[in-house]
Design an enzyme around this catalytic site. Structure first.
Site, PDB file in Angstrom:
ATOM      1  N   ARG A 138       5.073   8.507   1.954  1.00 12.53           N
ATOM      2  CA  ARG A 138       5.076   7.383   1.728  1.00 12.53           C
ATOM      3  C   ARG A 138       6.099   6.511   2.798  1.00 12.53           C
ATOM      4  O   ARG A 138       6.886   6.971   3.124  1.00 12.53           O
ATOM      5  CB  ARG A 138       6.024   6.815   0.078  1.00 12.53           C
ATOM      6  CG  ARG A 138       5.925   5.581  -0.200  1.00 12.53           C
ATOM      7  CD  ARG A 138       4.430   5.173  -0.640  1.00 12.53           C
ATOM      8  NE  ARG A 138       4.356   3.991  -1.397  1.00 12.53           N
ATOM      9  CZ  ARG A 138       3.208   3.173  -1.559  1.00 12.53           C
ATOM     10  NH1 ARG A 138       2.065   3.790  -1.086  1.00 12.53           N
ATOM     11  NH2 ARG A 138       3.410   2.214  -2.712  1.00 12.53           N
ATOM     12  N   THR A 195      -7.849   2.262   0.087  1.00 11.05           N
ATOM     13  CA  THR A 195      -7.267   3.440   0.375  1.00 11.05           C
ATOM     14  C   THR A 195      -8.302   4.409   0.388  1.00 11.05           C
ATOM     15  O   THR A 195      -9.491   4.239   0.256  1.00 11.05           O
ATOM     16  CB  THR A 195      -6.273   3.983  -1.046  1.00 11.05           C
ATOM     17  OG1 THR A 195      -5.296   2.962  -1.119  1.00 11.05           O
ATOM     18  CG2 THR A 195      -5.644   5.521  -0.920  1.00 11.05           C
ATOM     19  N   THR A 238      -3.370   5.827   2.798  1.00 12.32           N
ATOM     20  CA  THR A 238      -3.462   4.516   2.589  1.00 12.32           C
ATOM     21  C   THR A 238      -2.804   3.659   3.509  1.00 12.32           C
ATOM     22  O   THR A 238      -1.827   4.068   4.221  1.00 12.32           O
ATOM     23  CB  THR A 238      -2.884   3.887   1.209  1.00 12.32           C
ATOM     24  OG1 THR A 238      -3.466   2.520   0.889  1.00 12.32           O
ATOM     25  CG2 THR A 238      -1.405   3.859   1.061  1.00 12.32           C
ATOM     26  N   GLU A 270       2.457  -1.831   3.149  1.00 15.01           N
ATOM     27  CA  GLU A 270       2.895  -0.975   2.133  1.00 15.01           C
ATOM     28  C   GLU A 270       4.045  -1.533   1.514  1.00 15.01           C
ATOM     29  O   GLU A 270       4.190  -1.544   0.094  1.00 15.01           O
ATOM     30  CB  GLU A 270       3.039   0.582   2.397  1.00 15.01           C
ATOM     31  CG  GLU A 270       2.682   1.391   1.301  1.00 15.01           C
ATOM     32  CD  GLU A 270       1.254   1.472   1.278  1.00 15.01           C
ATOM     33  OE1 GLU A 270       0.993   1.318   0.050  1.00 15.01           O
ATOM     34  OE2 GLU A 270       0.577   1.900   2.056  1.00 15.01           O
TER      35      GLU A 270
HETATM   36  N1  GLU Z   1      -0.770   0.801  -2.033  1.00 12.95           N
HETATM   37  C1  GLU Z   1      -1.430   1.345  -3.234  1.00 12.95           C
HETATM   38  C2  GLU Z   1      -0.479   2.310  -3.753  1.00 12.95           C
HETATM   39  O1  GLU Z   1       0.206   2.953  -3.014  1.00 12.95           O
HETATM   40  C3  GLU Z   1      -2.655   1.739  -3.000  1.00 12.95           C
HETATM   41  C4  GLU Z   1      -3.543   0.715  -2.361  1.00 12.95           C
HETATM   42  C5  GLU Z   1      -4.903   1.273  -2.905  1.00 12.95           C
HETATM   43  O2  GLU Z   1      -5.529   2.211  -3.385  1.00 12.95           O
HETATM   44  O3  GLU Z   1      -5.821   0.567  -2.056  1.00 12.95           O
HETATM   45  O4  GLU Z   1      -0.555   2.629  -4.785  1.00 12.95           O
END
Ligand code: GLU
Length: 589
Positions: free
Chosen positions: A106, A401, A419, A440
């Site tokens: 992450r 994602t 993502t 993010e």
């Molecule tokens: N930023 C989202 C997450 O980490 C994912 C975004 C997406 O799936 O489009 O949960």
């Protein structure tokens, strides 16, 4: 709770035939939602990426080698969802040790970030303004994830794993309708950065060839110098420059706030090895991603709640009603309790305790609908039907994602979701480098979701924003039977839960479970539902029960693999969502 009938039902289900035929796409490699055969399997959203993965497997690479090669290829063909400017979660099943392990790649907040990252003059920034900025960019984790995964489990060097993607970027690929749409939807903000405009505008026509020589050169640099090119080298300096002084097109009226990322932030980045979450469900072990993703705990809690009912015996309406109510309750708990465990006391094990799920399941009535937002439960002191404090709504998350699932001939499996957050991330292409930076950090709560209630997901220095990504591997007696994941922001969790229950409890063939119309309840007054879902008779019956719906075009884009009793693999993907996915095996049938 072991239910042998379900286990034997599962074994016979694995032989059921698929549903939908492949969808022809002129001028682009074929997209196929299903492939069955020997030697390993790859499922991704993109045919070029899946082909590259199968090539790696065919040449003797393992699932991790193939997963990295596929992810790098998606950085080329699916660059608005994936790439070296972002992050993700990598879940791995090791056939030798029969263990599931995870890598948390992450993005992290720079050291200068405080809880008021997205607060100006005492007010939270509008989401749309926060997204397209240097402020939203977290330190990318994807290159380090690839390096660590290959070091730990792979047989290929990073150099060799990235070679096919470099070639793909250099030689180009055929633009499909999804790529075209994604650029069109972002054209306004892409025009506001000189680098992004130069790479993506004018919007490439469907059927044209798209080349990205800058990205090819960047991949070559990573192949030659390793990921230190990003974390300690020239590539890193270019990233820091793009974040701190975004390459704004002269004359744009957009206010683009710079971020505070430094070379030290990049040098300090590390992937975290984490124990997976584990949930016993009807005799199976469901492994998922632990916090800072909320995927594993929320899917797991919902499964534990649903285990109270034999979903296979329920009417279609009662099955869906219980699925929606279990999602609603689990979301209330996710919002209250899950954040980065390095910064907040996240009760991961307690959230996954059956006793806690029991205390939540007792709130579900077969004849009435809970009123959202419902309050969270207290996993520290679970009491039947008790709630703990004020309810917290689910904040908005992006919906783009990409997820890939790979299995190899030895039985190793990878479920990997990666993502940039929003479709197109921050909108900032690193000048001369050919890839987009993530946004993010907008996955943090901008301000506490409920004033006065502790929020474990506020921004902080070096902190990782809460995610919904839910790469999932299911084992039966230590052997993989199913692995899957999806994009879709906060709807990822409900998508994975719906496919799991459609497959394991309702007995749908895997491709049909993926193709089934979706609904997503996230502790909100209305449930998001695909138009195809709303066209069903079940939707009318759910409405009569008290469910209210908000229509949406598409929820999620699942890819999955499952092992058949004879040892073959089935790869499965979407039939139509995002234009359909690409399922491949090494030796069909
Ligand atoms: N930023 C989202 C997450 O980490 C994912 C975004 C997406 O799936 O489009 O949960």
């Amino acid at each position: 709770m072991l239910r042998s009938t379900v286990v034997s039902a599962l074994a016979s289900l694995l032989l059921v035939a698929p549903l939908a035929p492949a969808r022809a796409e002129p001028a682009a490699p074929p997209r196929e939602p299903e492939a069955v055969g020997w030697g390993g399997a790859v499922a991704s959203i993109d045919p070029d990426a899946s082909r590259i993965g199968v090539d790696v497997l065919r040449r003797g690479g393992n699932a991790v080698d193939a997963a990295v090669a596929v992810a790098a290829a998606l950085g080329v063909t699916d660059p608005f969802s994936a790439g070296i400017g972002g992050g993700g979660f990598f879940v791995h099943y090791d056939a030798r040790t029969r263990r599931v392990s995870t890598l948390d790649g992450r993005e992290t907040a720079p050291a200068a970030v405080g809880p008021d990252l997205f607060v100006e003059d005492g007010r939270a920034l509008p989401f749309a303004e926060a997204v397209t900025s240097g402020l939203s960019v977290g330190v990318p984790g994807t290159p380090r994830t690839w390096q660590r995964a290959l070091q730990r489990w792979g047989t290929l060097s990073l150099d060799r794993a990235l070679a096919p993607a470099e070639e793909l970027a250099r030689r180009g690929f055929t633009v499909d309708a999804t790529f075209h749409r994604q650029v069109s939807e972002n054209a306004d903000r892409f025009a506001d950065f000189t680098s992004t405009k130069a790479l993506y505008l004018p919007v490439p026509a469907v059927g044209s060839r798209f080349r990205n020589p800058d990205l090819a050169d960047t991949y070559r640099e990573l192949r030659r110098e390793g990921v230190s090119a990003l974390y300690r080298g020239r590539l890193g300096r270019d990233v820091v420059a793009a974040v701190t002084e975004p390459p704004v097109t002269p004359g744009t009226t957009r206010v683009v706030r710079p971020g505070a990322m430094t070379a030290a932030d990049l040098a300090g980045y590390e992937v975290a090895r984490r124990e997976p979450t584990r949930t016993r469900y009807r005799g199976l072990d469901v492994f998922g991603m632990a916090p800072p993703s909320s995927g594993g705990t929320t899917v797991g809690e919902a499964l534990n709640i649903l285990e109270h009912t034999d979903l296979g015996d329920e009417t279609p309406v009662q099955y869906l009603h219980r699925f929606l109510e279990a999602s609603r309750l689990s979301y209330a708990d996710r919002n209250r309790w899950v954040g980065d465990p390095a910064f907040a006391d996240v009760p991961t094990e307690r959230l996954l305790a059956q006793r806690f799920a029991d205390s939540r399941a007792c709130l579900i009535s077969p004849t009435a609908v809970l009123t959202s937002p419902v309050a969270p439960g207290d996993p520290h002191d679970p009491r039947p039907c008790a709630t703990a404090g004020a309810p917290a709504a689910t904040p908005y998350e992006g919906t783009d994602t990409t997820h890939l699932t790979v299995a190899d001939r030895w039985g190793n499996v990878v479920a990997y979701t990666l993502t940039l957050e929003q479709e197109g991330g921050s909108g900032i292409v690193v000048p001369g480098r050919g890839f987009l930076l993530n946004n993010e950090l907008t996955d943090f709560s901008f301000t506490p979701v409920t004033p006065g209630v502790p929020d474990p997901n506020l921004p902080g220095p070096g902190k990782r924003p809460r995610s919904s990504m839910s790469p999932t591997i299911v084992l039966h007696h230590g052997q993989p039977v199913l692995a899957l994941g999806s994009p879709g922001g906060a709807s990822i969790i409900t998508t994975v839960l719906q496919v799991l229950t459609q497959r394991l409890d309702r007995g749908l063939p895997l491709v049909a479970a993926i193709a089934a119309p979706r609904a997503s309840q996230r502790n909100a007054a209305t449930t998001q539902a695909e138009k195809a879902f709303l066209a069903t008779g079940e939707a009318d019956a759910l409405h009569a029960l008290g469910h209210r719906f908000t229509p949406t075009d598409e929820i999620g884009a699942v890819t999955a693999v499952e092992r058949l009793p004879d040892g073959r693999w089935r790869a499965a993907a979407e039939t139509t969502r995002r234009g359909g996915g690409a399922a491949r095996v090494v030796s069909p049938r």
